[in-house]
Design a protein around this motif. Structure first.
Motif, PDB file in Angstrom:
ATOM      1  N   ALA A 245       5.875 -16.498  -0.927  1.00 30.58           N
ATOM      2  CA  ALA A 245       6.526 -15.305  -0.387  1.00 30.58           C
ATOM      3  C   ALA A 245       6.051 -14.052  -1.118  1.00 30.58           C
ATOM      4  CB  ALA A 245       8.044 -15.446  -0.492  1.00 30.58           C
ATOM      5  N   ALA A 246       5.889 -14.157  -2.436  1.00 31.17           N
ATOM      6  CA  ALA A 246       5.387 -13.012  -3.207  1.00 31.17           C
ATOM      7  C   ALA A 246       3.977 -12.646  -2.765  1.00 31.17           C
ATOM      8  CB  ALA A 246       5.407 -13.342  -4.694  1.00 31.17           C
ATOM      9  N   ASN A 247       3.133 -13.657  -2.533  1.00 32.79           N
ATOM     10  CA  ASN A 247       1.774 -13.393  -2.056  1.00 32.79           C
ATOM     11  C   ASN A 247       1.785 -12.677  -0.718  1.00 32.79           C
ATOM     12  OD1 ASN A 247       0.432 -14.509  -4.236  1.00 32.79           O
ATOM     13  ND2 ASN A 247       0.272 -16.542  -3.322  1.00 32.79           N
ATOM     14  N   GLU A 248       2.662 -13.114   0.191  1.00 32.35           N
ATOM     15  CA  GLU A 248       2.692 -12.489   1.512  1.00 32.35           C
ATOM     16  C   GLU A 248       3.213 -11.061   1.422  1.00 32.35           C
ATOM     17  OE1 GLU A 248       0.849 -13.825   3.345  1.00 32.35           O
ATOM     18  OE2 GLU A 248       1.463 -15.706   4.286  1.00 32.35           O
ATOM     19  N   LEU A 249       4.131 -10.794   0.498  1.00 34.36           N
ATOM     20  CA  LEU A 249       4.571  -9.418   0.304  1.00 34.36           C
ATOM     21  C   LEU A 249       3.409  -8.553  -0.185  1.00 34.36           C
ATOM     22  CD1 LEU A 249       6.851  -7.313   0.251  1.00 34.36           C
ATOM     23  CD2 LEU A 249       7.360  -8.049  -2.092  1.00 34.36           C
ATOM     24  N   ILE A 250       2.654  -9.078  -1.129  1.00 32.00           N
ATOM     25  CA  ILE A 250       1.464  -8.362  -1.604  1.00 32.00           C
ATOM     26  C   ILE A 250       0.473  -8.171  -0.464  1.00 32.00           C
ATOM     27  CG2 ILE A 250      -0.562  -8.545  -3.126  1.00 32.00           C
ATOM     28  CD1 ILE A 250       1.286  -9.994  -5.135  1.00 32.00           C
ATOM     29  N   ASN A 251       0.349  -9.184   0.387  1.00 28.04           N
ATOM     30  CA  ASN A 251      -0.606  -9.118   1.490  1.00 28.04           C
ATOM     31  C   ASN A 251      -0.189  -8.147   2.583  1.00 28.04           C
ATOM     32  OD1 ASN A 251      -2.242 -10.988   0.250  1.00 28.04           O
ATOM     33  ND2 ASN A 251      -1.364 -12.741   1.343  1.00 28.04           N
ATOM     34  N   VAL A 252       1.041  -7.691   2.544  1.00 26.28           N
ATOM     35  CA  VAL A 252       1.488  -6.632   3.445  1.00 26.28           C
ATOM     36  C   VAL A 252       1.257  -5.259   2.814  1.00 26.28           C
ATOM     37  CG1 VAL A 252       3.566  -5.587   4.438  1.00 26.28           C
ATOM     38  CG2 VAL A 252       3.161  -8.009   4.738  1.00 26.28           C
ATOM     39  N   LEU A 253       1.416  -5.167   1.509  1.00 26.78           N
ATOM     40  CA  LEU A 253       1.321  -3.887   0.813  1.00 26.78           C
ATOM     41  C   LEU A 253      -0.124  -3.492   0.494  1.00 26.78           C
ATOM     42  CD1 LEU A 253       4.233  -4.437  -1.740  1.00 26.78           C
ATOM     43  CD2 LEU A 253       4.330  -3.073   0.345  1.00 26.78           C
ATOM     44  N   ARG A 254      -0.881  -4.434  -0.075  1.00 28.37           N
ATOM     45  CA  ARG A 254      -2.232  -4.117  -0.546  1.00 28.37           C
ATOM     46  C   ARG A 254      -3.151  -3.585   0.563  1.00 28.37           C
ATOM     47  NH1 ARG A 254      -3.717  -8.626  -0.741  1.00 28.37           N
ATOM     48  NH2 ARG A 254      -4.922  -8.414   1.171  1.00 28.37           N
ATOM     49  N   PRO A 255      -3.151  -4.161   1.779  1.00 29.31           N
ATOM     50  CA  PRO A 255      -4.040  -3.632   2.821  1.00 29.31           C
ATOM     51  C   PRO A 255      -3.754  -2.182   3.193  1.00 29.31           C
ATOM     52  CG  PRO A 255      -3.318  -5.845   3.385  1.00 29.31           C
ATOM     53  CD  PRO A 255      -2.501  -5.413   2.207  1.00 29.31           C
ATOM     54  N   VAL A 256      -2.514  -1.743   3.009  1.00 33.64           N
ATOM     55  CA  VAL A 256      -2.209  -0.331   3.280  1.00 33.64           C
ATOM     56  C   VAL A 256      -2.984   0.551   2.302  1.00 33.64           C
ATOM     57  CG1 VAL A 256      -0.402   1.412   3.382  1.00 33.64           C
ATOM     58  CG2 VAL A 256       0.068  -0.904   4.202  1.00 33.64           C
ATOM     59  N   VAL A 257      -3.028   0.151   1.044  1.00 28.63           N
ATOM     60  CA  VAL A 257      -3.771   0.916   0.040  1.00 28.63           C
ATOM     61  C   VAL A 257      -5.271   0.888   0.355  1.00 28.63           C
ATOM     62  CG1 VAL A 257      -4.281   1.137  -2.434  1.00 28.63           C
ATOM     63  CG2 VAL A 257      -1.991   0.448  -1.671  1.00 28.63           C
ATOM     64  N   ALA A 258      -5.752  -0.214   0.915  1.00 29.10           N
ATOM     65  CA  ALA A 258      -7.174  -0.322   1.252  1.00 29.10           C
ATOM     66  C   ALA A 258      -7.596   0.673   2.317  1.00 29.10           C
ATOM     67  CB  ALA A 258      -7.492  -1.748   1.716  1.00 29.10           C
ATOM     68  N   VAL A 259      -6.655   1.163   3.112  1.00 28.80           N
ATOM     69  CA  VAL A 259      -6.975   2.142   4.157  1.00 28.80           C
ATOM     70  C   VAL A 259      -7.525   3.426   3.542  1.00 28.80           C
ATOM     71  CG1 VAL A 259      -5.978   3.521   6.052  1.00 28.80           C
ATOM     72  CG2 VAL A 259      -5.281   1.145   5.732  1.00 28.80           C
ATOM     73  N   ALA A 260      -7.294   3.636   2.247  1.00 29.09           N
ATOM     74  CA  ALA A 260      -7.825   4.830   1.571  1.00 29.09           C
ATOM     75  C   ALA A 260      -9.328   4.951   1.760  1.00 29.09           C
ATOM     76  CB  ALA A 260      -7.480   4.787   0.078  1.00 29.09           C
ATOM     77  N   ARG A 261     -10.035   3.841   1.791  1.00 26.19           N
ATOM     78  CA  ARG A 261     -11.483   3.916   1.974  1.00 26.19           C
ATOM     79  C   ARG A 261     -11.840   4.514   3.336  1.00 26.19           C
ATOM     80  NH1 ARG A 261     -11.482   0.532  -2.288  1.00 26.19           N
ATOM     81  NH2 ARG A 261     -13.427   0.385  -3.477  1.00 26.19           N
ATOM     82  N   PHE A 262     -11.171   4.093   4.382  1.00 31.77           N
ATOM     83  CA  PHE A 262     -11.448   4.670   5.695  1.00 31.77           C
ATOM     84  C   PHE A 262     -11.095   6.158   5.717  1.00 31.77           C
ATOM     85  CE2 PHE A 262     -10.945   0.265   7.666  1.00 31.77           C
ATOM     86  CZ  PHE A 262     -12.293   0.138   7.959  1.00 31.77           C
ATOM     87  N   ILE A 263     -10.012   6.536   5.048  1.00 32.46           N
ATOM     88  CA  ILE A 263      -9.620   7.947   5.025  1.00 32.46           C
ATOM     89  C   ILE A 263     -10.675   8.783   4.303  1.00 32.46           C
ATOM     90  CG2 ILE A 263      -7.925   9.573   4.089  1.00 32.46           C
ATOM     91  CD1 ILE A 263      -5.784   7.406   4.668  1.00 32.46           C
ATOM     92  N   ILE A 264     -11.196   8.264   3.197  1.00 40.29           N
ATOM     93  CA  ILE A 264     -12.228   8.997   2.459  1.00 40.29           C
ATOM     94  C   ILE A 264     -13.510   9.080   3.276  1.00 40.29           C
ATOM     95  CG2 ILE A 264     -13.673   8.988   0.386  1.00 40.29           C
ATOM     96  CD1 ILE A 264     -10.612   9.790   0.162  1.00 40.29           C
ATOM     97  N   PHE A 265     -13.877   7.987   3.946  1.00 43.30           N
ATOM     98  CA  PHE A 265     -15.047   8.044   4.819  1.00 43.30           C
ATOM     99  C   PHE A 265     -14.829   9.070   5.929  1.00 43.30           C
ATOM    100  CE2 PHE A 265     -15.909   3.373   3.624  1.00 43.30           C
ATOM    101  CZ  PHE A 265     -16.762   3.739   2.599  1.00 43.30           C
ATOM    102  N   GLY A 266     -13.596   9.137   6.457  1.00 38.17           N
ATOM    103  CA  GLY A 266     -13.301  10.128   7.480  1.00 38.17           C
ATOM    104  C   GLY A 266     -13.407  11.543   6.957  1.00 38.17           C
TER     105      GLY A 266
END
Length: 429
Positions: A245-266
């Motif tokens: 359950a802890a892993n799945e919570l991380i797997n919901v949160l961490r990908p949101v932070v990864a969107v920063a790369r697309f924002i910087i590319f934009g």
């Protein structure tokens, strides 16, 4: 590019397609990075080829036909197909991505239940609040590192959206930990080790959150990701083990932070193609969508994804045995001239009348969200990119100083070398 076969019976795939000249291509992959697969396809005249990576035979495939083959439900498992360190940083054992069959569909349905239009709208609202709070502080700073700011904003938006109490958050530390997980998933040993060390701290924090919800010490909103994951029951009607359950919570949160790369590319695209910035500032949804999708196609995110054959099958007259390791070329497919005319040009207008078949634009996977291993947060990614770029274009006056905006294709995952610096004059509002 394709391979034709006259044989009436399927032949073993390793005998039916070209093989790279090198005995082992690991060093070539690490030095070339994202273009590795597409270059071999071009050299060998085939969208399927075999090679050796880390001493293991791998079948490499690229293009929309290969995407249909690779994302056929029930055909591949992710178990044993991803380097263990990458798996531990990005998903970890027991997560939805490592499950197959009905177990995967049941868990994936839970993950997709957190990605409704209402969930996405709530995330964008929270992220907008965080961006505007950040904008208000920028004029007092001499220079802003936009990539670092984007990760921090998105981390704050993620934990607020997930229903995590502010008292349980050390925001700078959590941002660093998520950032290290993402950055360590590539090919640098130092970054990988740092990511693994920091992830262990995040896992301890997430386990405490799950236990607090189950023990009644924390009462997040019932529809929040924290509550849904803590109370989820798998097909056996048992709660998820705390670590899963802890892993799945991380797997919901961490990908949101990864969107920063697309924002910087934009942001870099707005700088390199300034004619688009005033159009983005208008907030026209069609324009924002075109631009965000071209950012996701044009700029490098993750280079490839692996799978091991779960059940033997035939494709194009080739036979794939159970256990065969297959790598799908995501970056090359997004730059395939058969799908994308002039693929090396940044052309958002290519998406003006675009209708996806779910197997052409593949920065976060392909196929069906519920039955396959496609990223459940893809639509939220697009929404967050659109919102952030519109805010940057319409609410902040800034200059882009001289800096190194090189994007190394051998660094995985990559970003502009300078992390995109801006000098802020004043907020518009």
């Amino acid at each position: 590019m394709s391979v034709s076969h006259k044989q009436s019976l399927p032949i073993p795939v390793e005998h039916g397609v070209p093989h790279t000249k090198a005995f082992d291509s690991t060093l070539k992959l690490l030095s070339e990075g994202y273009p590795f697969f597409q270059r071999r396809c071009n050299e060998l005249g085939s969208d399927v080829f075999t090679t050796r990576l880390m001493g293991r035979r791998a079948i490499c495939v690229s293009g929309p036909e290969a995407a249909r083959m690779f994302w056929q439900p029930g055909r591949f498992t992710r178990r044993g197909a991803i380097p263990p360190t990458t798996l531990m940083l990005l998903q970890d054992f027991g997560s939805a991505q490592t499950l197959d069959g009905e177990d995967h569909r049941h868990r994936k349905a839970m993950m997709m239940s957190l990605q409704t239009p209402a969930d996405r709208a709530r995330m964008v609202t929270i992220a907008t609040e965080e961006w505007r709070a950040r904008f208000a502080r920028w004029p007092g700073q001499k220079r802003v590192v936009l990539f670092d700011e984007a990760e921090s904003v998105l981390c704050a938006a993620a934990w607020r959206w997930a229903g995590i109490p502010a008292a349980d958050i050390d925001h700078p530390r959590l941002t660093r930990e998520f950032s290290a997980m993402i950055d360590g998933a590539g090919n640098a040993i130092r970054r990988t080790l740092q990511g693994l060390v920091l992830r262990s701290r995040t896992e301890h924090w997430a386990k405490n959150l799950i236990q607090a919800v189950r023990g009644g010490r924390t009462a997040p909103p019932p529809e929040s990701p924290l509550a849904v994951i803590a109370r989820h029951r798998d097909r056996d009607e048992q709660p998820l083990p705390v670590d899963i359950a802890a892993n799945e919570l991380i797997n919901v949160l961490r990908p949101v932070v990864a969107v920063a790369r697309f924002i910087i590319f934009g942001a870099q695209a707005m700088h390199e193609f300034p004619e688009w910035r005033p159009r983005i500032a208008t907030g026209d949804d069609a324009t924002l969508t075109m631009f965000a999708q071209e950012v996701r196609r044009y700029y490098p995110f993750f280079p490839a994804v692996g799978g091991r054959v779960l059940n033997a099958f035939d494709w194009r007259g080739l036979h794939f045995d159970e256990g065969t390791w297959v790598l799908f070329d995501m970056y090359g497919t997004n730059h395939d001239p058969a799908i994308w005319p002039e693929p090396q040009r940044f052309k958002p207008e290519r998406f003006a009348r675009w209708q996806s078949d779910a197997f052409d634009l593949v920065p976060q996977g392909a196929g069906d969200y519920l039955t396959g291993h496609r990223c459940p947060g893809e639509a939220m990614t697009v929404d967050l990119v659109k919102s952030a770029l519109h805010l940057l274009a319409s609410e902040v006056v800034y200059q882009v100083p001289r800096q190194d905006l090189t994007i190394s294709l051998s660094r995985m995952p990559t970003m502009p070398a300078s992390r995109f610096l801006i000098d802020v004059a004043a907020p518009v509002r």
